[in-house]
Design an enzyme around this catalytic site. Structure first.
Site, PDB file in Angstrom:
ATOM      1  N   ASN A  92       6.519 -28.017  70.938  1.00 12.98           N
ATOM      2  CA  ASN A  92       7.158 -29.064  71.733  1.00 12.98           C
ATOM      3  C   ASN A  92       7.303 -28.786  73.224  1.00 12.98           C
ATOM      4  OD1 ASN A  92       7.696 -30.727  69.436  1.00 12.98           O
ATOM      5  ND2 ASN A  92       9.352 -29.338  68.884  1.00 12.98           N
ATOM      6  N   TYR A  93       7.272 -27.525  73.643  1.00 11.42           N
ATOM      7  CA  TYR A  93       7.600 -27.224  75.034  1.00 11.42           C
ATOM      8  C   TYR A  93       6.486 -26.528  75.816  1.00 11.42           C
ATOM      9  CZ  TYR A  93      12.328 -28.665  73.954  1.00 11.42           C
ATOM     10  OH  TYR A  93      13.415 -29.412  73.587  1.00 11.42           O
ATOM     11  N   ILE A  94       5.670 -25.712  75.154  1.00 13.00           N
ATOM     12  CA  ILE A  94       4.576 -25.040  75.852  1.00 13.00           C
ATOM     13  C   ILE A  94       3.358 -25.951  75.827  1.00 13.00           C
ATOM     14  CG2 ILE A  94       3.015 -23.055  75.827  1.00 13.00           C
ATOM     15  CD1 ILE A  94       5.264 -21.469  74.449  1.00 13.00           C
TER      16      ILE A  94
END
Length: 778
Positions: free
Chosen positions: A735-737
């Site tokens: 979800n974030y990288i």
């Protein structure tokens, strides 16, 4: 990267606000030194056009490769490799070539006169036409939406056809002898109430069912259902007098029956389930087949929730077609609802990306059936999210400059705004929001209370609160002196425990302020940006050396730094200890195999021990007790494998209506294993391994090399397991990288993408795998 090299959250924070980093121009800090200036200066639309042309060129080349011109044997050779031909061909030439050759094939196949001399040529043309069709079909399946010039827009689809949703099966009453008992009396429950009692009975021995909040919420809803059904033969008032043990025993026996099914029986059940679900797994989006995500309506049950959720144990009621809204094209066939029912509503809204929705009763919120993670719609959503985060690098310097200035603002609201932005940017805190009384007491930056921070002069702050999913955020960090001063002001009397720290601002106010810098900028974008930027920085520190296993461990260490920054924790799983023990035992066994092989070499050529003493210095590292334990484990595992193999073979023969293998076959196999056990016992006694006639020093050394490679890889696997036991790498990776960072690492460091992305993530991030190269930078 060793564990000593990992960054704490505080160190990551220092890196984020370090003058040496912030003072570097963004054009230098975020650009790839290996990229040419001409490429780096290319406008984004132009780059997309270039990728689009390149993609079309590759696909056209693939299509033309299957159309062989009999007069030109060179046709299948890529243009770049042909003598005297240009290195690249334009998209127009490639596509027109496909068109001309397809027309040529069409003319040949449509010819009415076929002479005997042309039969061989005609069959070749048919094969070529089939190949063209296959290429076109593959082209249609692999829709490369990320190469299109317009990947944005409010309209989500032009046409949408699907088959609706699958509802859970109707409740089947329990056998007559399985009852709930109340104060020793049999309770005859109506089917609806019996189903709810069964939900609790099936969970009787779980931690959830022993939670008082879970029990109270369940019992309250259970009594409500009994009341709705008109009551039962016994008046139930006290939860503690309810006996669910008979229900629990029944459900456990049913579970054991399922476990005892043969592999073929399980396969048959799965095949039947897949056949039922097949029509619902895909839909037609703009004429293309796309995967559907959660096409099943959630079955009724007891809500569990995450962490200390106040509604845990409450009844999730059954959803009926009347509760469901479908969304599809106006010209699409409306799926038939289950017999005796009708749909709640049918919409044709192409500005939303869901196929169906309904309202659930726990949080009184909507649930949606959406496209699968590997669909173009979801891929586009992810792409836009990460591109928005990438754009932040062009504005972050200005934002940091402004909030550092606002930290000393005379207006309290501005100070709170600046301090909150600092915490969100440097320590990746979530913005937070208002929580109702019936929701778990989780907080973010704007909803921090007096008791959630402790100040330690001169500039240390201890954060201690429950974040998303009731995961504890506990960190002691260093902050800028002005930030420390502001937090001390925000805690001044008359404020006391229970009072909001940031009482002048809200998340919407913050996000509105962020919009002044960049369209689409919210507090969440900071988390995505800082997670991806941190990952890029960590990858830049990794040397391109070592085995694949070593590189994977270093990649995971970088991923772990991001997970710590984002507070992606997890509790150590119950099976963690046994997994670690199993890997440790496996390592010991491999070491034993290696030493045994070295002893065999000495038996073959004793002089080698003197010639290369270092090679053989470890042969006595294992004690006799260790060897005996390993021998026992090896023999037990082989016997277990023999039993399983015998069972599988007979299951297969049974399905094929063939004669089953007699027990004597198993007995013979076990006797051979017993002979091996005897050999090991003799070796242990004499300290000399048994050498076969076919063994040679060269063969044994080759085996040792293979085992040593396995030992190294397994050692890294064990370290990875232990290091990541309390950190969730998956959340930040998913979800974030930015997934293109993972793809870049894979290509640059020659690590198979399968080692970094699961099959699910490879499908979800196919757009990143196809579009990023080894020089890509966030």
């Amino acid at each position: 990267m060793s564990s000593d090299d990992e960054m704490t959250l505080s160190e990551v924070g220092k890196l984020r606000r370090s003058p040496s980093v912030d003072s570097i121009p963004l054009s230098q800090m975020d650009s790839d030194p290996t990229t040419t200036s001409a490429d780096s200066d290319m406008p984004k639309v132009s780059k997309r056009k270039a990728k689009n042309s390149e993609g079309k060129r590759k696909r056209a080349k693939k299509a033309t490769a299957v159309i062989k011109d009999e007069d030109n044997e060179d046709e299948d050779v890529p243009l770049a490799q042909r003598e005297g031909s240009p290195k690249k061909s334009t998209t127009k030439k490639s596509t027109s070539k496909v068109k001309v050759e397809k027309e040529s094939v069409s003319k040949k196949t449509n010819s009415k006169k076929v002479t005997p001399k042309k039969e061989e040529k005609e069959s070749s043309v048919d094969a070529e036409a089939a190949a063209v069709a296959a290429a076109e079909e593959e082209e249609e399946e692999k829709y490369r939406w990320w190469e299109q010039e317009d990947v944005d827009g409010e309209q989500k689809w032009e046409s949408l056809h699907h088959n609706g949703v699958i509802f859970p099966p109707e409740y089947e009453p329990l056998p007559s002898h399985v009852k709930l008992y109340y104060d020793g009396k049999v309770v005859n429950l109506p089917p609806q109430a019996e189903e709810v009692a069964g939900f609790f009975g099936a969970m009787l021995e779980t931690d959830h069912a022993k939670n008082p909040t879970f029990q109270n919420n369940f019992f309250e809803d259970f009594l409500q259902v009994i009341k709705e059904c008109g009551g039962c033969n016994v008046e139930i008032k006290d939860f503690n007098k309810c006996d669910f043990s008979k229900m629990y025993t029944y459900f456990e026996s049913e579970r054991e029956k399922k476990k005892a099914l043969s592999r073929d029986e399980k396969k048959a059940i799965k095949a039947e389930k897949d056949k039922l679900e097949e029509p619902y797994k895909t839909c037609l989006l703009n004429g293309r087949k796309e995967q559907v995500g959660n096409f099943r309506i959630e079955p009724p049950g007891l809500f569990r929730g995450r962490g200390a959720h106040p509604k845990t144990g409450k009844l999730k009621r059954r959803v009926y077609p009347e509760d469901v809204t479908l969304n599809l094209s106006k010209d699409a066939n409306i799926p038939e609802p289950p017999a005796g029912h009708k749909w709640g509503e049918v919409r044709h809204d192409n500005a939303v990306a869901w196929l169906a929705m309904w309202k659930e009763n726990i949080a009184d919120s909507f649930k949606y059936v959406r496209f699968a993670a590997n669909s173009s719609i979801k891929g586009l959503s992810d792409f836009k999210k990460f591109e928005t985060a990438r754009q932040l690098k062009d504005h972050i310097e200005e934002i940091r400059k402004d909030y550092n200035k606002m930290l000393k603002d005379e207006l309290m609201q501005n100070r709170q705004m600046a301090t909150a932005t600092y915490l969100i940017d440097i320590f990746a805190l979530r913005a937070g929001g208002e929580k109702g009384d019936e929701e778990a007491d989780t907080v973010g930056c704007c909803s921090l209370r007096y008791e959630h921070i402790t100040l330690k002069p001169p500039n240390k702050v201890i954060f201690d609160f429950l974040g998303k999913d009731s995961i504890r955020f506990y960190q002691e960090v260093e902050v800028e002196k002005q930030v420390f001063k502001n937090l001390r002001i925000f805690k001044k009397p008359p404020k006391q425990p229970g009072d909001d720290l940031f009482d002048r601002i809200t998340p919407p106010m913050l996000n509105k302020q962020f919009q002044n810098y960049m369209k689409g900028l919210t507090a969440k974008v900071f988390r995505t940006y800082n997670a991806s930027k941190t990952m890029q920085d960590q990858i830049d520190l990794i040397p391109n050396e070592g085995t694949v296993a070593e590189k994977v461990v270093k990649f995971n260490a970088a991923n772990r730094t991001v997970a710590i920054l984002c507070n992606h924790q997890r509790t150590v799983s119950k099976g963690h200890g046994s997994v670690v023990q199993r890997i440790s035992d496996k390592l010991k066994e491999m070491v034993w195999q290696k030493l045994r092989l070295k002893k065999m070499i000495i038996e073959l050529d004793p002089k080698l021990k003197k010639k290369d003493p270092k090679y053989f210095e470890e042969i006595n590292d294992l004690t006799k007790e260790d060897e005996e334990h390993i021998h026992k484990a090896v023999i037990e595992r082989q016997k277990e494998a023999a039993h399983k193999r015998f069972q599988r073979e007979n299951e297969k023969l049974k399905v094929e209506d063939q004669e089953l293998l007699p027990e004597s076959v198993l007995k013979e196999r076990l006797e051979k294993i017993d002979e091996l056990a005897q050999e090991y016992a003799e070796e242990l006694k004499s300290n000399k391994p048994i050498v076969k006639k076919t063994d040679t020093v060269e063969k044994l050394k080759a085996q040792i090399e293979k085992i040593e490679t396995r030992i190294v890889n397994t050692t890294f696997q064990l370290k990875d397991k232990e290091d990541n036991s309390e950190v969730s790498l998956g959340t930040s990776k998913m979800n974030y990288i930015d997934p293109r960072l993972t793809v870049m690492f894979s290509k640059k460091f020659d690590v198979p993408i399968e080692k970094l992305f699961t099959k699910t993530l490879r499908e979800k991030f196919n757009w990143a795998i196809e579009s990023a190269d080894d020089n890509w930078r966030f």
